[in-house]
Design an enzyme around this catalytic site. Structure first.
Site, PDB file in Angstrom:
ATOM      1  N   HIS A   1      32.603 -28.482 100.300  1.00  0.00           N
ATOM      2  CA  HIS A   1      33.053 -27.104 100.013  1.00  0.00           C
ATOM      3  C   HIS A   1      31.956 -26.094 100.389  1.00  0.00           C
ATOM      4  O   HIS A   1      31.508 -25.290  99.557  1.00  0.00           O
ATOM      5  CB  HIS A   1      33.358 -27.066  98.516  1.00  0.00           C
ATOM      6  CG  HIS A   1      34.176 -25.930  98.016  1.00  0.00           C
ATOM      7  ND1 HIS A   1      33.817 -24.611  98.167  1.00  0.00           N
ATOM      8  CD2 HIS A   1      35.340 -25.927  97.325  1.00  0.00           C
ATOM      9  CE1 HIS A   1      34.730 -23.844  97.584  1.00  0.00           C
ATOM     10  NE2 HIS A   1      35.663 -24.616  97.059  1.00  0.00           N
TER      11      HIS A   1
ATOM     12  N   GLU B   1      35.511 -25.478 104.618  1.00  0.00           N
ATOM     13  CA  GLU B   1      35.383 -26.766 103.959  1.00  0.00           C
ATOM     14  C   GLU B   1      36.048 -27.888 104.761  1.00  0.00           C
ATOM     15  O   GLU B   1      37.202 -27.763 105.151  1.00  0.00           O
ATOM     16  CB  GLU B   1      36.045 -26.694 102.579  1.00  0.00           C
ATOM     17  CG  GLU B   1      35.604 -25.477 101.775  1.00  0.00           C
ATOM     18  CD  GLU B   1      36.504 -25.188 100.583  1.00  0.00           C
ATOM     19  OE1 GLU B   1      37.105 -26.133 100.029  1.00  0.00           O
ATOM     20  OE2 GLU B   1      36.613 -24.008 100.200  1.00  0.00           O
TER      21      GLU B   1
HETATM   22  O1  TA6 Z   1      38.505 -24.540  98.133  1.00  0.00           O
HETATM   23  C1  TA6 Z   1      39.003 -23.309  97.706  1.00  0.00           C
HETATM   24  C2  TA6 Z   1      39.150 -23.356  96.216  1.00  0.00           C
HETATM   25  O2  TA6 Z   1      39.914 -24.445  95.838  1.00  0.00           O
HETATM   26  C3  TA6 Z   1      39.761 -22.016  95.767  1.00  0.00           C
HETATM   27  O3  TA6 Z   1      41.100 -22.131  95.393  1.00  0.00           O
HETATM   28  C4  TA6 Z   1      38.835 -21.577  94.667  1.00  0.00           C
HETATM   29  O4  TA6 Z   1      39.309 -21.860  93.441  1.00  0.00           O
HETATM   30  C5  TA6 Z   1      37.547 -22.275  95.026  1.00  0.00           C
HETATM   31  O5  TA6 Z   1      37.895 -23.486  95.587  1.00  0.00           O
HETATM   32  C6  TA6 Z   1      36.431 -22.382  94.012  1.00  0.00           C
HETATM   33  O6  TA6 Z   1      36.686 -23.267  92.985  1.00  0.00           O
HETATM   34  P1  TA6 Z   1      35.677 -23.377  91.776  1.00  0.00           P
HETATM   35  O7  TA6 Z   1      36.253 -24.398  90.837  1.00  0.00           O
HETATM   36  O8  TA6 Z   1      34.356 -23.836  92.314  1.00  0.00           O
HETATM   37  O9  TA6 Z   1      35.598 -22.007  91.149  1.00  0.00           O
END
Ligand code: TA6
Length: 279
Positions: free
Chosen positions: A149, A253
């Site tokens: 991510h 990601e």
């Molecule tokens: O990868 C994108 C995502 O899934 C978004 O929907 C957003 O929620 C982000 O990740 C961050 O997630 P987190 O749990 O780290 O706040």
């Protein structure tokens, strides 16, 4: 130069350093890369100044490893548990960090599988590779989804353009729609919250933000690429991000989420994302 144990914002980390001046910091928590500086001294990743670094809470920034579940697509905590756990540092060559996470009582309470996961971070001049490996060490099959991510630093998201997504189908998770793909050669620009799951491109994407170009490649085992920027409103609601934090980051990601990976006993899966600064 050798990989060293260091403390970074109070966290146990490994520091990678090259004679050319490139540096990377990897936290034992989550095996999460927190910083990548190229030889010119520029930071290439975004780590929120308000990130909670308490050894347990998800860290906002760097390269979180979301495993064994992406987002809320399953019964586990959001983005799985690997990012909240302390990984073990493993002996590695200079310029490389290797961290390992095995199942234990805590992981099995959430996810009843035996596994041996490894994250390798390889630093080369102008180049960072993050590779994830997982072996099924149990006697039954297991299934997982995952994402690397990566929070890429942008000088200003308004000027950022992501190239290479033309013609690729995507799911817009903000509106829960499947809009028409970008035209071939058209770059993705950002205004407001963006949260999209793209079918992966064959060639590397290129992030251009006025101050430079970064190539983002992922192994073909990753079927998707997620592109996320929270925009102003969500950024203001995220306690671990400054109100204007969204201006300085873009998550691109490497992900395998639409079809969970199925691993038979003894099998190993691996996939890497490679970030390279372009001249
Ligand atoms: O990868 C994108 C995502 O899934 C978004 O929907 C957003 O929620 C982000 O990740 C961050 O997630 P987190 O749990 O780290 O706040």
């Amino acid at each position: 130069m050798a990989t060293q144990a260091v403390s970074f914002r109070g966290q146990d980390c490994l520091e990678l350093a090259l004679p050319e001046g490139d540096r990377a910091i990897v936290a034992l928590q989550g095996a999460q890369v927190l910083s990548w500086k190229t030889g010119d001294g520029l930071e290439r990743l975004y780590l929120s100044p308000q990130a909670v670094l308490d050894g347990r809470a998800a860290i906002r920034g760097g390269v979180p490893v979301c495993f064994p579940q992406f987002n809320q697509r399953g019964p586990l905590p959001k983005h799985g548990f690997a990012r909240n756990r302390t990984w073990q540092a493993v002996e590695a060559e200079p310029g490389t960090a290797v961290l390992a996470l095995r199942d234990d009582d805590e992981s099995r309470r959430l996810w009843p599988h035996a596994f041996n996961a490894r994250l390798e971070v390889v630093l080369r001049p102008g180049n960072l590779t993050v590779a994830f490996f997982v072996e099924n060490t149990g006697v039954e099959h297991l299934e997982f989804t995952l994402a690397l991510h990566s929070y890429l630093r942008t000088s200003d998201i308004a000027a950022a353009r992501l190239h290479g997504l033309g013609g690729l189908p995507f799911w817009d998770s903000v509106n829960d729609t499947h809009p028409a793909p970008l035209a071939s050669g058209e770059a993705l620009a950002f205004s407001g919250e963006t949260d999209r799951v793209y079918q992966a491109a064959a060639a590397p994407l290129v992030l251009e933000d006025g101050s430079g170009r970064l190539s983002i490649a992922q192994d073909p085992v990753f079927g998707q690429t997620v592109v996320w920027n929270p925009g102003a409103e969500l950024s203001a609601r995220l306690a671990d991000m400054p109100d204007d934090g969204y201006r300085h980051m873009l998550c691109v990601e490497a992900a395998e989420i639409d079809t969970p990976v199925r691993l038979m006993p003894g099998e190993t899966w691996s996939g890497a994302q490679r970030l390279s600064v372009q001249a």
